[in-house]
Design an enzyme around this catalytic site. Sequence first.
Site, mmCIF file in Angstrom:
data_model
loop_
_atom_site.group_PDB
_atom_site.id
_atom_site.type_symbol
_atom_site.label_atom_id
_atom_site.label_comp_id
_atom_site.label_asym_id
_atom_site.label_seq_id
_atom_site.Cartn_x
_atom_site.Cartn_y
_atom_site.Cartn_z
ATOM 1 N N ASN A 49 0.832 -1.201 0.000
ATOM 2 C CA ASN A 49 0.000 0.000 0.000
ATOM 3 C C ASN A 49 0.869 1.255 0.000
ATOM 4 O O ASN A 49 2.007 1.208 0.454
ATOM 5 C CB ASN A 49 -0.902 0.013 1.244
ATOM 6 C CG ASN A 49 -2.083 -0.920 1.100
ATOM 7 O OD1 ASN A 49 -2.648 -1.057 0.029
ATOM 8 N ND2 ASN A 49 -2.464 -1.568 2.197
ATOM 9 N N CYS B 297 -5.231 -7.195 -3.292
ATOM 10 C CA CYS B 297 -5.680 -6.814 -1.956
ATOM 11 C C CYS B 297 -6.501 -7.962 -1.380
ATOM 12 O O CYS B 297 -6.813 -8.933 -2.056
ATOM 13 C CB CYS B 297 -6.507 -5.531 -2.044
ATOM 14 S SG CYS B 297 -6.953 -4.818 -0.450
ATOM 15 N N HIS B 298 -6.867 -7.832 -0.104
ATOM 16 C CA HIS B 298 -7.642 -8.879 0.573
ATOM 17 C C HIS B 298 -9.104 -8.495 0.750
ATOM 18 O O HIS B 298 -9.913 -9.324 1.150
ATOM 19 C CB HIS B 298 -7.072 -9.146 1.974
ATOM 20 C CG HIS B 298 -5.617 -8.909 2.116
ATOM 21 N ND1 HIS B 298 -4.676 -9.879 1.860
ATOM 22 C CD2 HIS B 298 -4.923 -7.809 2.468
ATOM 23 C CE1 HIS B 298 -3.463 -9.380 2.050
ATOM 24 N NE2 HIS B 298 -3.591 -8.126 2.420
ATOM 25 N N HIS C 252 -9.895 -0.510 -1.873
ATOM 26 C CA HIS C 252 -10.408 -0.130 -0.555
ATOM 27 C C HIS C 252 -11.698 0.681 -0.635
ATOM 28 O O HIS C 252 -12.254 1.050 0.391
ATOM 29 C CB HIS C 252 -9.371 0.655 0.259
ATOM 30 C CG HIS C 252 -8.324 -0.211 0.871
ATOM 31 N ND1 HIS C 252 -7.509 0.226 1.885
ATOM 32 C CD2 HIS C 252 -7.943 -1.485 0.606
ATOM 33 C CE1 HIS C 252 -6.675 -0.746 2.233
ATOM 34 N NE2 HIS C 252 -6.923 -1.795 1.464
#
Length: 435
Positions: free
Chosen positions: A147, A168-169, A200
């Site tokens: 990030n 990303c998760h 995000h």
Amino acid sequence: MKITFIGAGSTVFARNVIGDCILTPELGDFDVCLFDIDPKRLDESYQILTNINKTANGRAHITQTLDRETAFRGADFVVNAIQVGGYDPCTIIDFEIPKKYGLRQTIADTLGIGGIFRTLRTIPVMKSYADDMERWCPNALFLNYTNPMAMLSGYMQRFTNIKTVGLCHSVQGCASGLLKTLGMDEYADKCRWEIAGINHQAWLLKIEDLQGNDLYPEIKRRAASPDYNKEGNDLVRLKMMQEFGYYITESSEHTSEYTPWFIKEKYPELIDRYKIPLDEYPRRCVNQINGWNEMRDSLLKDSHIEHKKTHEFASYIINAVMHDQPYRIHGNVLNTGLITNLPQNACVEVPVMVDRNGLNPCFVGDLPEQCAAINRTNINVQLLTIEAAVTLKKEYIYMAAMLDPHTASELSMDDIKAMCDDLIEAHKGWIPEFH
């Protein structure tokens, strides 16, 4: 086939990604080269992964190196998990200087003033890696886990020749997490969903049961009722869904600092009402450091370490490319007309089909206008921060900070410039010279 892992001193994450590859038998025999600038942390990761490989009867040949040419030469995949500046001093700087101006943050790793300066100190390192890759492994696929995801991946995609996807998760557990929060567990593993937006801040555009029935009406009914979510979890995201119609992929502590409505000095009661954990990331860093120090010795002494495969995309991507076994991920890629009401030079998070031809991002079309509008407020910061990193002009740092939704809602223009100047001074040696 060779996988290079940059930032391998991030032992837990290296264990997840490389451990997943070890537990993917389709990969057969393959090489793993672990690279870090910290020899002690690097060796710890090497020992743990070697033990995992042995316990699983894996077919990975694992090496470690401090030499970049050795790491990159001949790599087919490069996994990036670096953190430039670490907790001390840079994370501390990112939080403490803004506090002096009355600007509070929760995570500060993706957007906001913390995200801006994390980008400015990371892009020069990413550029140096890209230069090395163009020399020693120009066809490798760069899997970025670092990030700020959209800013770093967007820089690589626009200003280098390296094939890059940001991973990303937050997408994988978005729908199931929402359903479990509201007591709809029976659908958590039995639903279909569509997600797109930016990292995000991607939007759960559709969520249905396996018969095609829309679950959103019941989700919204429960979110508005005191009879559900009795623990009072995830309140920022639920409020955003109530006001804008769609649920967001990333957590409430993140979302609260990507928008101008929740962390406000004028309304301190909002912090308690929405359970916003100010200074959360520094606390996590301290806890992770202490936790690792406690866990490290037992792991290093354990010669029989087992690993369970995670939901990280890396091993699935590698298998899809190497063996032409198509797999769908959600990745961060350049917006080549994929989301039609977001800027073309933005990095967007969309479904991506992966096969022997590599990355094949999927067309989404227009987002709901309110969703695109909120995304644009974040994209403004991302694009101007990248512009600052490329041009080394201080004015773009100021502009990025002035356009940040949270920063702009709290501080005046003059205070924003003064804060940026203080941060630039504190980052000497970690960021280039700006003029």
